[in-house]
Design a protein around this motif. Structure first.
Motif, short mmCIF file in Angstrom:
data_model
loop_
_atom_site.label_atom_id
_atom_site.label_comp_id
_atom_site.label_asym_id
_atom_site.label_seq_id
_atom_site.Cartn_x
_atom_site.Cartn_y
_atom_site.Cartn_z
N ALA A 141 40.53 65.14 79.86
CA ALA A 141 40.95 65.90 81.05
C ALA A 141 39.77 66.36 81.89
O ALA A 141 39.90 66.59 83.09
N GLY A 142 38.61 66.50 81.25
CA GLY A 142 37.43 66.89 81.99
C GLY A 142 36.90 65.79 82.90
O GLY A 142 36.09 66.05 83.79
N HIS A 143 37.40 64.55 82.69
CA HIS A 143 36.96 63.41 83.49
C HIS A 143 38.16 62.51 83.77
O HIS A 143 38.20 61.36 83.32
N PRO A 144 39.16 63.01 84.49
CA PRO A 144 40.38 62.21 84.72
C PRO A 144 40.06 60.89 85.41
O PRO A 144 39.25 60.84 86.34
N GLY A 145 40.68 59.83 84.90
CA GLY A 145 40.47 58.51 85.46
C GLY A 145 39.34 57.74 84.80
O GLY A 145 39.28 56.51 84.90
N ARG A 146 38.47 58.44 84.11
CA ARG A 146 37.36 57.76 83.44
C ARG A 146 37.81 57.22 82.08
O ARG A 146 38.55 57.89 81.35
N VAL A 147 37.37 56.01 81.75
CA VAL A 147 37.73 55.40 80.48
C VAL A 147 36.68 55.74 79.43
O VAL A 147 35.48 55.55 79.65
N PHE A 148 37.15 56.28 78.30
CA PHE A 148 36.28 56.57 77.16
C PHE A 148 36.59 55.59 76.04
O PHE A 148 37.76 55.42 75.66
N SER A 149 35.58 54.97 75.49
CA SER A 149 35.78 54.10 74.33
C SER A 149 36.06 54.94 73.10
O SER A 149 35.73 56.14 73.06
N SER A 150 36.64 54.33 72.08
CA SER A 150 36.87 55.04 70.81
C SER A 150 35.55 55.54 70.24
O SER A 150 35.48 56.65 69.70
N GLU A 151 34.51 54.72 70.38
CA GLU A 151 33.20 55.11 69.86
C GLU A 151 32.69 56.37 70.56
O GLU A 151 32.22 57.31 69.92
N GLU A 152 32.81 56.42 71.90
CA GLU A 152 32.31 57.57 72.63
C GLU A 152 33.13 58.81 72.32
O GLU A 152 32.58 59.91 72.17
N ILE A 153 34.45 58.67 72.25
CA ILE A 153 35.29 59.82 71.92
C ILE A 153 34.91 60.37 70.55
O ILE A 153 34.72 61.58 70.37
N TYR A 154 34.77 59.48 69.58
CA TYR A 154 34.46 59.91 68.22
C TYR A 154 33.11 60.63 68.16
O TYR A 154 32.98 61.70 67.58
N GLU A 155 32.10 60.04 68.78
CA GLU A 155 30.76 60.61 68.68
C GLU A 155 30.64 61.92 69.45
O GLU A 155 29.88 62.80 69.06
N ARG A 156 31.42 62.09 70.54
CA ARG A 156 31.35 63.33 71.30
C ARG A 156 32.18 64.44 70.66
O ARG A 156 31.80 65.61 70.72
N VAL A 157 33.30 64.09 70.05
CA VAL A 157 34.17 65.11 69.44
C VAL A 157 33.74 65.42 68.02
O VAL A 157 33.61 66.58 67.63
N TRP A 158 33.51 64.38 67.21
CA TRP A 158 33.12 64.59 65.81
C TRP A 158 31.62 64.83 65.66
O TRP A 158 31.18 65.33 64.65
N GLN A 159 30.85 64.41 66.67
CA GLN A 159 29.40 64.57 66.66
C GLN A 159 28.76 63.91 65.46
O GLN A 159 27.89 64.48 64.78
N GLU A 160 29.20 62.70 65.17
CA GLU A 160 28.58 61.87 64.15
C GLU A 160 28.77 60.41 64.52
O GLU A 160 29.55 60.09 65.40
N ARG A 161 28.03 59.54 63.85
CA ARG A 161 28.03 58.13 64.21
C ARG A 161 29.39 57.48 63.94
O ARG A 161 30.02 57.74 62.92
N TYR A 162 29.80 56.65 64.87
CA TYR A 162 31.09 55.95 64.78
C TYR A 162 30.93 54.69 63.94
O TYR A 162 29.95 53.95 64.10
N LEU A 163 31.90 54.43 63.05
CA LEU A 163 31.92 53.21 62.26
C LEU A 163 32.92 52.24 62.87
O LEU A 163 33.99 52.64 63.31
N HIS A 164 32.57 50.98 62.89
CA HIS A 164 33.38 49.99 63.60
C HIS A 164 34.82 49.95 63.12
O HIS A 164 35.74 49.75 63.91
N VAL B 49 38.86 48.32 76.06
CA VAL B 49 37.84 49.24 76.57
C VAL B 49 37.99 50.61 75.93
O VAL B 49 37.07 51.12 75.28
N GLY B 50 39.16 51.25 76.11
CA GLY B 50 39.32 52.58 75.54
C GLY B 50 40.52 53.31 76.12
O GLY B 50 41.53 52.70 76.43
N TYR B 51 40.38 54.63 76.29
CA TYR B 51 41.49 55.48 76.73
C TYR B 51 41.06 56.32 77.93
O TYR B 51 39.89 56.66 78.10
N ARG B 52 42.05 56.70 78.74
CA ARG B 52 41.76 57.59 79.86
C ARG B 52 42.98 58.47 80.14
O ARG B 52 44.11 58.12 79.80
N LEU B 53 42.70 59.60 80.77
CA LEU B 53 43.77 60.47 81.27
C LEU B 53 43.97 60.12 82.73
O LEU B 53 43.02 60.18 83.53
N GLU B 54 45.20 59.76 83.08
CA GLU B 54 45.47 59.35 84.45
C GLU B 54 45.32 60.55 85.39
O GLU B 54 45.83 61.63 85.13
#
Length: 233
Positions: free
Chosen positions: A172-195, A227-232
């Motif tokens: 919601a802080g960046h509506p319309g922007r696409v976030f990959s699963s990797e980016e979401i995981y690393e920004r929310v969990w603050q640890e390295r994403y595993l494939h 690519v990933g997910y976004r909030l419309e």
């Protein structure tokens, strides 16, 4: 010293004692329960900010206890299990857990994950780009009250877990922007994403169940395939 209180629920006393020792050394107050029934009683009597919950317990197992907790509160839940298969992890997350660790585990990693969960739960500003004065965010048909940590869709209140809240807050802080699963995981969990990590996918599915009119055909949190997910917007 940390003021947060943590409930450790495990019928294996040696493991529960080990967890308690490491948490107490970090300054946390620790309550302990050897069964789901005892744990629910502790929650009725004490204010707890995080629950560490073993899945395999006699009587009420961890999954059932997680369901009951989620009926009344959004306290972060970190599940422990001797089963490390992806299907078990996904089941735990779908039930309402915020994180999952397989036994045997590194106590230092457990403490790090506890710290991360509490930081997300207690902090009102996970996205540093936002000013502290911005308590209300409106995006994509949602209203997010950061001061109260509430999310409203139209006239309906959505009851999200702390981790679901942080994911939606990021989108919601960046509506319309696409976030990959990797980016979401690393920004929310603050640890390295595993494939092979399906954690983000499971949480997105739970978010849709709570905010979408038709979760199978989402119009708020959409998927950009490959690519990933976004909030419309």
């Amino acid at each position: 010293m940390n003021a947060a209180s943590i409930l450790v629920v495990d019928d294996e006393k040696e493991i529960a004692d080990l967890i308690a020792i490491h948490l107490q050394s970090e300054g946390y107050q620790v309550f302990m329960a050897g069964s789901g029934e005892q744990a629910l009683q502790v929650l009725r009597e004490h204010d707890v900010q995080l629950i560490i919950l073993d899945i395999m317990m006699p009587g009420m197992d961890g999954l059932e206890m997680c369901r009951r907790v989620r009926e009344v509160r959004n306290t972060p839940i970190l599940m422990l299990s001797a089963r490390a298969e992806d299907v078990d992890k996904i089941l735990g997350l779908k039930t309402g857990a915020d994180d999952y660790m397989a036994k045997p585990f590194n106590p230092l990693e457990l403490v790090a994950r506890v710290r991360a969960q509490l930081r997300r739960y207690l902090s009102l500003n996970p996205d540093r780009a936002w000013r502290d004065s911005e308590d209300i965010l409106r995006a994509g048909g949602l209203e997010i009250n950061r001061a109260k940590r509430t999310i409203t869709v139209g006239e309906r209140r959505a009851n999200l877990t702390p981790t679901e809240y942080e994911i939606l807050l990021l989108l919601a802080g960046h509506p319309g922007r696409v976030f990959s699963s990797e980016e979401i995981y690393e920004r929310v969990w603050q640890e390295r994403y595993l494939h092979s990590n399906n954690t983000v996918m499971v949480h997105i599915r739970k978010i849709r169940e709570k905010i979408e009119d038709d979760p199978r055909h989402p119009t708020l949190v959409t998927t950009v395939w490959g690519v990933g997910y976004r909030l419309e917007a």
